[in-house]
Design an enzyme around this catalytic site. Structure first.
Site: not given
Ligand code: THU
Length: 139
Positions: A42-44, A53, A55, A93
């Protein structure tokens, strides 16, 4: 490649997570139909909705290198201070489930969520995204 091996890649991919806002690190490992594994994390973003996310990072990386059919994905996620055994299963998600749908057969595509390589739950995409809309609807 079995679920444990794929999960090992996913757990490793957590190390590349960039999550300074949620502090929730996710790694994903995608098994492609040519036997290769493509990882993502995940890269915010400071503009929160621009975050991606793990995935979808993996799927985008694989599709960007020309791969189009995927067999399975392993996902490992937890708070940044969790290392060996994660406290929960990181379920994908809704947006990620739909993106998986584009390149996978829902009945056979496997989704592995794990707390460790020894604690893995297994689903099909059809179980997590029933009655889905996909490319076949537009043919
Ligand atoms: N996140 C994922 O990488 N995959 C998911 O299916 C659910 C959420 C990440 C997104 C965000 O960076 C962090 O988790 C919190 O929501």
């Amino acid at each position: 490649m079995d679920s444990r091996e794929l999960m090992r890649y996913a757990i490793g991919a957590r190390a590349n997570s960039y999550a300074p806002y949620s502090h929730y690190n996710v790694g994903a490992a995608l098994l492609c139909d040519d036997g290769t594994v493509v990882c993502g994390s995940n890269i915010e973003n400071a503009s929160y909705p621009a975050s991606i996310c793990a995935e979808r990072s993996a799927i985008s990386a694989a599709a960007s290198s020309g791969k189009r059919r995927f067999l399975a994905i392993a996902i490992a996620g937890g708070a940044e201070d969790e290392k060996d055994v994660l406290s929960g299963y990181a379920m994908p998600c809704g947006i990620c489930r739909q993106v998986m749908r584009e390149f996978a057969d829902p009945k056979s595509f496997k989704i592995y969520v794990g707390r460790s390589v020894d604690d893995i739950k297994e689903f099909t995409l059809a179980e997590l995204l029933p009655e889905s809309f996909g490319p076949d609807h537009l043919k």
